[in-house]
Scaffold this motif. Structure first.
Motif, short mmCIF file in Angstrom:
data_model
loop_
_atom_site.label_atom_id
_atom_site.label_comp_id
_atom_site.label_asym_id
_atom_site.label_seq_id
_atom_site.Cartn_x
_atom_site.Cartn_y
_atom_site.Cartn_z
N TYR A 389 2.40 -6.48 19.44
CA TYR A 389 1.08 -6.32 18.81
C TYR A 389 0.93 -4.95 18.12
CZ TYR A 389 -4.02 -6.17 18.39
OH TYR A 389 -5.31 -6.06 17.92
N PRO A 390 1.14 -3.83 18.81
CA PRO A 390 1.04 -2.54 18.11
C PRO A 390 2.10 -2.37 17.03
CG PRO A 390 1.85 -2.24 20.36
CD PRO A 390 1.37 -3.65 20.26
N ARG A 391 3.27 -2.98 17.23
CA ARG A 391 4.31 -2.90 16.20
C ARG A 391 3.82 -3.57 14.92
NH1 ARG A 391 9.04 -5.64 18.45
NH2 ARG A 391 9.49 -3.72 19.60
N HIS A 392 3.14 -4.71 15.06
CA HIS A 392 2.60 -5.41 13.89
C HIS A 392 1.50 -4.59 13.22
CE1 HIS A 392 3.99 -9.71 15.20
NE2 HIS A 392 4.98 -8.94 14.78
N ILE A 393 0.69 -3.90 14.03
CA ILE A 393 -0.35 -3.05 13.44
C ILE A 393 0.27 -1.91 12.64
CG2 ILE A 393 -2.19 -1.39 14.00
CD1 ILE A 393 -3.04 -3.18 16.29
N ILE A 394 1.35 -1.34 13.15
CA ILE A 394 2.07 -0.28 12.42
C ILE A 394 2.57 -0.82 11.09
CG2 ILE A 394 4.18 1.11 12.41
CD1 ILE A 394 3.77 1.40 15.48
N MET A 395 3.15 -2.01 11.10
CA MET A 395 3.65 -2.63 9.86
C MET A 395 2.51 -2.81 8.86
SD MET A 395 6.08 -5.59 11.51
CE MET A 395 7.61 -5.20 12.40
N TYR A 396 1.40 -3.33 9.36
CA TYR A 396 0.26 -3.60 8.48
C TYR A 396 -0.30 -2.31 7.88
CZ TYR A 396 -4.50 -4.92 7.10
OH TYR A 396 -5.65 -5.11 6.39
N LEU A 397 -0.51 -1.29 8.71
CA LEU A 397 -1.08 -0.04 8.23
C LEU A 397 -0.14 0.70 7.28
CD1 LEU A 397 -2.76 1.28 11.52
CD2 LEU A 397 -3.92 0.43 9.46
N ALA A 398 1.17 0.66 7.56
CA ALA A 398 2.14 1.32 6.69
C ALA A 398 2.13 0.70 5.31
CB ALA A 398 3.53 1.25 7.31
N TYR A 399 2.08 -0.63 5.28
CA TYR A 399 2.05 -1.33 4.00
C TYR A 399 0.73 -1.08 3.27
CZ TYR A 399 2.76 -5.00 0.52
OH TYR A 399 2.91 -5.69 -0.66
N ASP A 400 -0.37 -1.08 4.03
CA ASP A 400 -1.70 -0.96 3.45
C ASP A 400 -2.02 0.47 3.02
OD1 ASP A 400 -5.00 -0.68 4.48
OD2 ASP A 400 -4.41 -2.06 2.88
N MET A 401 -1.66 1.46 3.83
CA MET A 401 -2.09 2.83 3.58
C MET A 401 -1.05 3.69 2.86
SD MET A 401 -4.13 3.67 7.15
CE MET A 401 -5.18 4.93 6.41
N LEU A 402 0.23 3.36 3.03
CA LEU A 402 1.28 4.16 2.39
C LEU A 402 1.81 3.52 1.12
CD1 LEU A 402 3.38 5.26 5.52
CD2 LEU A 402 1.54 6.51 4.37
N GLY A 403 1.62 2.20 1.00
CA GLY A 403 2.10 1.51 -0.20
C GLY A 403 3.60 1.41 -0.30
N ILE A 404 4.31 1.55 0.83
CA ILE A 404 5.77 1.43 0.80
C ILE A 404 6.16 -0.03 0.95
CG2 ILE A 404 6.17 3.77 1.63
CD1 ILE A 404 6.58 2.70 4.41
N THR A 405 7.42 -0.35 0.69
CA THR A 405 7.86 -1.74 0.68
C THR A 405 8.11 -2.26 2.09
OG1 THR A 405 10.22 -1.23 0.57
CG2 THR A 405 9.02 -1.30 -1.51
N TYR A 406 8.15 -3.58 2.21
CA TYR A 406 8.44 -4.21 3.49
C TYR A 406 9.80 -3.75 4.03
CZ TYR A 406 4.61 -7.45 2.42
OH TYR A 406 3.40 -7.99 2.13
N GLN A 407 10.79 -3.63 3.11
CA GLN A 407 12.13 -3.22 3.54
C GLN A 407 12.12 -1.79 4.05
OE1 GLN A 407 15.01 -5.28 3.68
NE2 GLN A 407 15.54 -3.56 4.99
#
Length: 455
Positions: A389-407
């Motif tokens: 669950y927290p790992r998924h939140i990290i993924m979501y926030l990184a994509y949303d707030m940093l604009g970096i790619t999924y890879q």
């Protein structure tokens, strides 16, 4: 290379006779095609030969049937690898000069961007190795080469390095580097030509479809531009079919473009896809040392550590910090900078006291704190619910707030497959938008966002 002997009619006739024997053609064929061929000039590594005909089909026949034999025999005589270019009867030496100027004009490579000046680290090692392999065997090893990653991470540097390597090995190669904006502008300009549009489009296609290496930077900018996208598609097909190297860069993996046509996706997948992620501390430090040496400025390890510890996003910002210190030093009569001097120079560049600077590491730290999870567990392969669950939140926030790619997110979490990041982001997004079960997740994410933004 000494080509004066080719201007001697008897010597040139002997060369043509030798080519006749090598190509096993009859005297009738020789008289029809070879007898009136005239040696014009050797320019660079290109030999220009003129026929007495003025029909384009003659050039096509000479190129398809005899070009290789002429290049082999003449090359042996000169002791160098050469390229033969056949000209029609109406061609002049001015035409040759124009073609040489065109080749030089298209050499838009930055002289500072070479493999020698590229700092290799964990974040870019694969991209560097693949780029070297492509440069050593263009059009054959991996075609196309698709490099992606955030701004300022070295994509353009690698593209220019490939171009320099190829031209150093064979100066006769035609290498073009353009941004997608420049390519788009060329297409638009051709379409605006009105009554001359046919000739203008022909000129455009001659420019881009007769090259040995085509490099287009930031390909994402042409997506959705119908005419430009179509022209690129047809150019890609022409070059790929001819075995010419295509190199593309983008800010993200082409699989992440939601509106990209399937035919582009299939073609990009023909070659090799590599990514570049933000550099780690060791690589950032090496980049700073490398640039300090290039700029011939003395900089202590203490200053290198200060910059490398606080400028983490990309190479361009590292270089900017170093240039700022160098410029500040010149204002003070080339004063050798110490740590305090560097901090003063960078006070508007590095906000060391600003704990609200959002980075991937900070997202991980805050999420771990708010979800009562350890960073070690997050980075592990454990899949129990209190870690996922927290790992998924990290993924979501990184994509949303940093604009970096999924890879890039996958790489930062020590995972090779970016699809797990896509599914993780999707899961959190669904939870947030869910009327029934999303309240807790929505409140948790908003709370973490407030902590990260300092509000």
């Amino acid at each position: 290379m000494n080509a004066e002997k080719f201007t001697n009619e008897e010597y040139w006739r002997d060369i043509k006779k030798k080519i006749q024997r090598e190509s096993s053609v009859s005297d009738i064929t020789y008289n029809l095609w070879f007898d009136n061929l005239e040696f014009i000039e050797l320019s660079g590594n290109t030999v220009y030969i003129r026929t007495d005909k003025d029909d384009e089909r003659v050039l096509s026949y000479l190129n398809s049937k005899f070009k290789l034999y002429f290049e082999t025999v003449i090359g042996e005589e000169l002791g160098e690898q050469i390229t033969v270019k056949f000209l029609l009867n109406d061609s002049t030496n001015n035409k040759i000069e124009e073609e040489e100027e065109e080749r030089v004009d298209n050499d838009t490579l930055n002289p500072d961007y070479t493999f020698e000046s590229f700092v290799v680290g964990k974040n870019n090692r694969m991209a560097h190795q693949v780029s070297v392999a492509v440069a050593e065997d263009p059009g054959k090893t991996w075609n196309p080469l698709y490099i992606y990653g955030g701004p300022g991470l070295g994509k353009t540097h690698l593209m220019h390095s490939i171009g320099h390597f190829i031209l150093k090995k064979d100066p006769t190669k035609k290498v073009i580097y353009v941004t997608s904006e420049e390519f788009t502008n060329d297409v638009i300009e051709s379409l605006r030509s009105g009554s001359n549009s046919v000739a203008s489009m022909s000129k455009l296609r001659d420019k881009y479809r007769t090259v040995d290496v085509l490099m287009i930077d930031d390909i994402q900018s042409i997506i959705g531009r119908e005419s430009t996208q179509e022209e690129f598609f047809n150019t890609f097909n022409t070059l790929h079919a001819a075995g010419k190297q295509i190199i593309i860069s983008s800010d993200k993996n082409f699989k992440e473009f939601k509106t990209l046509d399937e035919r582009y996706i299939s073609r990009f997948a023909w070659g090799m896809v590599v990514d570049i992620t933000p550099p780690d501390y060791e690589t950032r430090s090496a980049i700073l040392r490398n640039n300090a040496e290039k700029l011939n400025i003395k900089i202590s390890e203490e200053i290198i550590d200060y910059i490398a510890s606080n400028v983490k996003s990309n190479v361009r910002e590292l270089e900017g910090a170093l240039n700022k210190i160098n410029g500040f030093s010149k204002l003070y009569n080339n004063k050798e900078p110490d740590l305090e001097f560097a901090k003063e120079a960078l006070k508007d560049y590095i906000y060391i006291s600003d704990s609200n600077m959002i980075t991937f590491d900070r997202i991980v730290d805050v999420v771990c704190q708010e979800c009562n999870a350890s960073k070690e567990a997050i980075m592990s392969n454990r899949r129990n619910a209190d870690i996922v669950y927290p790992r998924h939140i990290i993924m979501y926030l990184a994509y949303d707030m940093l604009g970096i790619t999924y890879q890039q997110i996958a790489n930062n979490l020590h995972r090779s497959d970016h699809t797990t990041v896509i599914s993780g982001c999707k899961k959190i997004e669904e939870d947030i938008n869910s009327n029934k079960s999303g309240k807790n997740t929505r409140e948790k994410v908003e709370s973490i966002k407030k902590i990260l933004s300092g509000s």
